[in-house]
Design an enzyme around this catalytic site. Structure first.
Site, PDB file in Angstrom:
ATOM      1  CB  VAL A 104      -0.946   0.012   1.232  1.00 37.54           C
ATOM      2  CG1 VAL A 104      -1.889  -1.183   1.214  1.00 37.54           C
ATOM      3  CG2 VAL A 104      -0.174   0.051   2.558  1.00 37.54           C
ATOM      4  CG  HIS A 120      -3.607  -6.160   0.259  1.00 35.40           C
ATOM      5  ND1 HIS A 120      -2.561  -6.868   0.812  1.00 35.40           N
ATOM      6  CD2 HIS A 120      -4.492  -7.101  -0.182  1.00 35.40           C
ATOM      7  CE1 HIS A 120      -2.809  -8.176   0.703  1.00 35.40           C
ATOM      8  NE2 HIS A 120      -3.965  -8.331   0.100  1.00 35.40           N
ATOM      9  CB  CYS A 149     -15.779  13.447   4.050  1.00 36.80           C
ATOM     10  SG  CYS A 149     -16.326  13.829   2.387  1.00 36.80           S
ATOM     11  N   GLY A 189       9.356 -10.860  -2.760  1.00 36.63           N
ATOM     12  CA  GLY A 189       9.235 -10.244  -1.432  1.00 36.63           C
ATOM     13  C   GLY A 189       7.912 -10.466  -0.752  1.00 36.63           C
ATOM     14  CG  ASN A 215      11.204 -14.250   0.283  1.00 41.52           C
ATOM     15  OD1 ASN A 215      11.950 -14.143   1.249  1.00 41.52           O
ATOM     16  ND2 ASN A 215       9.908 -14.023   0.352  1.00 41.52           N
ATOM     17  N   PRO A 216      14.796 -13.812   0.247  1.00 42.33           N
ATOM     18  CG  PRO A 216      15.733 -12.049   1.463  1.00 42.33           C
ATOM     19  CD  PRO A 216      14.531 -12.423   0.645  1.00 42.33           C
TER      20      PRO A 216
HETATM   21  P1  OAD Z   1       5.392 -10.188   4.773  1.00 45.51           P
HETATM   22  O1  OAD Z   1       5.948  -9.251   5.783  1.00 45.51           O
HETATM   23  O2  OAD Z   1       4.485 -11.259   5.239  1.00 45.51           O
HETATM   24  O3  OAD Z   1       6.584 -10.896   3.981  1.00 45.51           O
HETATM   25  C1  OAD Z   1       7.676 -10.176   3.483  1.00 45.51           C
HETATM   26  C2  OAD Z   1       8.582 -11.153   2.755  1.00 45.51           C
HETATM   27  O4  OAD Z   1       9.624 -10.407   2.163  1.00 45.51           O
HETATM   28  C3  OAD Z   1       9.230 -12.212   3.664  1.00 45.51           C
HETATM   29  O5  OAD Z   1       9.021 -13.502   3.095  1.00 45.51           O
HETATM   30  C4  OAD Z   1      10.713 -11.837   3.628  1.00 45.51           C
HETATM   31  O6  OAD Z   1      11.569 -12.984   3.656  1.00 45.51           O
HETATM   32  C5  OAD Z   1      10.834 -11.131   2.286  1.00 45.51           C
HETATM   33  N1  OAD Z   1      11.917 -10.137   2.183  1.00 45.51           N
HETATM   34  C6  OAD Z   1      12.489  -9.392   3.163  1.00 45.51           C
HETATM   35  N2  OAD Z   1      13.435  -8.573   2.659  1.00 45.51           N
HETATM   36  C7  OAD Z   1      13.474  -8.812   1.321  1.00 45.51           C
HETATM   37  C8  OAD Z   1      14.225  -8.270   0.241  1.00 45.51           C
HETATM   38  N3  OAD Z   1      15.154  -7.326   0.429  1.00 45.51           N
HETATM   39  N4  OAD Z   1      13.980  -8.744  -1.005  1.00 45.51           N
HETATM   40  C9  OAD Z   1      13.041  -9.702  -1.228  1.00 45.51           C
HETATM   41  N5  OAD Z   1      12.290 -10.235  -0.245  1.00 45.51           N
HETATM   42  C10 OAD Z   1      12.493  -9.801   1.020  1.00 45.51           C
HETATM   43  O7  OAD Z   1       4.710  -9.267   3.646  1.00 45.51           O
HETATM   44  P2  OAD Z   1       3.616  -9.666   2.550  1.00 45.51           P
HETATM   45  O8  OAD Z   1       3.822 -11.031   2.032  1.00 45.51           O
HETATM   46  O9  OAD Z   1       3.559  -8.551   1.603  1.00 45.51           O
HETATM   47  O10 OAD Z   1      -1.908  -7.033   4.228  1.00 45.51           O
HETATM   48  O11 OAD Z   1       2.303  -9.651   3.439  1.00 45.51           O
HETATM   49  C11 OAD Z   1       1.068  -9.799   2.831  1.00 45.51           C
HETATM   50  C12 OAD Z   1       0.026  -8.950   3.492  1.00 45.51           C
HETATM   51  O12 OAD Z   1       0.010  -9.221   4.906  1.00 45.51           O
HETATM   52  C13 OAD Z   1       0.287  -7.458   3.422  1.00 45.51           C
HETATM   53  O13 OAD Z   1      -0.144  -6.873   2.211  1.00 45.51           O
HETATM   54  C14 OAD Z   1      -0.515  -6.949   4.579  1.00 45.51           C
HETATM   55  C15 OAD Z   1      -0.149  -7.968   5.629  1.00 45.51           C
HETATM   56  O14 OAD Z   1      -1.075  -8.145   6.655  1.00 45.51           O
HETATM   57  C16 OAD Z   1      -2.721  -6.002   4.419  1.00 45.51           C
HETATM   58  O15 OAD Z   1      -2.346  -4.970   4.913  1.00 45.51           O
HETATM   59  C17 OAD Z   1      -4.131  -6.253   3.975  1.00 45.51           C
END
Ligand code: OAD
Length: 247
Positions: A104, A120, A149, A189, A215-216
């Protein structure tokens, strides 16, 4: 870092035209935006049910807005990193390219991407709780918490998806269509923990696309990945792009 894998992927990318990308919080980590899960993740420090649900907003809109105001402040001072920039450039590299993001933070747009499906929502948009009108709002700090608003004085809410809420069906359908019709899909990521986003690369794999994970750490998507790069997105994507451009 496996250069042979990068060369093989670049060779594949040179011969295809339809690419889809799913990004998550990890792509913005190198810009300085906190992720949600993992050691320093937001959900390790805050309770989602107090801050990111419709019930939380009903109970205490000021608290929810204070948290979003704080996050807007963090994001306002950071810049897109090389990973965002490569993806912005790839809109011109591939005849069909769509970026599906769970983020977001608006950093894809700031990097120059234009064809973005924001699953999202966007922290820089606000929605009127009465009229459902959506507007961009880049004010930081917010002059009034909770904001109202300007037209009808009802409460504004962040235009983001909270736990327990449904995704916009038009965006969801488009994301599904692009995922199941692309030739290569990247998952970058994301911990692949949240549905339906996590299911898009699986749907792509089942429809015959090659899957590239960056993804690391391994995730549930690793099993489906034809290419797995255990690297930071901001380091590996520019390298993939370099090899892609070497004729
Ligand atoms: P997460 O915080 O769950 O996952 C982030 C991922 O990024 C992890 O698997 C890390 O290993 C990886 N990561 C960290 N540093 C990195 C880098 N430099 N390069 C590549 N990867 C890296 O985040 P999301 O999967 O986006 O929802 O989470 C999904 C949703 O959960 C979000 O959109 C949010 C949250 O609740 C809402 O807000 C609706």
């Amino acid at each position: 870092m496996d250069i042979k894998e990068i060369i093989a992927l670049a060779g594949l990318l040179r011969n295809i035209s339809r690419v889809a990308v799913l990004t998550g919080a990890g792509i913005s980590a190198e810009s300085g935006v906190p992720t949600f899960r993992g050691k320093d993740g937001l959900w390790n420090q805050f309770r989602a049910e107090d801050l990111a649900t419709p019930e939380a907003f009903e109970r205490d809109p000021a608290l929810v807005w204070q948290w979003y105001n704080w996050r807007r402040g963090l994001i306002a001072k950071v810049e897109p990193n090389p990973a965002h920039k490569v993806l912005a450039q790839w809109e011109r590299t591939f005849p069909s390219f769509v970026l599906i993001t769970q983020n977001v933070d608006g950093l894809h747009k700031k990097a120059g991407s234009t064809n973005i499906l924001e699953l999202h929502g966007n922290i820089w948009k606000v929605r009127c709780t009465k009229e459902s009108t959506v507007e961009e709002n880049y004010l930081f700090p917010l002059p009034e918490i909770p904001p109202r608003c300007p037209a009808c004085k009802a409460l504004l809410r962040p235009h983001v998806i909270w736990f327990g809420e449904s995704l916009d069906s038009a965006i969801l359908n488009k994301a599904f269509v692009f995922s199941t019709s692309c030739e290569v899909m990247f998952a970058i990521g994301t911990s692949a923990f949240i549905q339906p986003a996590a299911s898009f690369p699986i749907a792509a794999a089942e429809a015959g696309a090659k899957i590239v994970e960056i993804n690391p750490d391994p995730t549930p998507l690793t099993y489906y990945a034809d290419f797995s790069f255990r690297e930071k997105a901001g380091e590996i994507l520019p390298l993939i792009d370099d090899y892609l451009n070497k004729k």
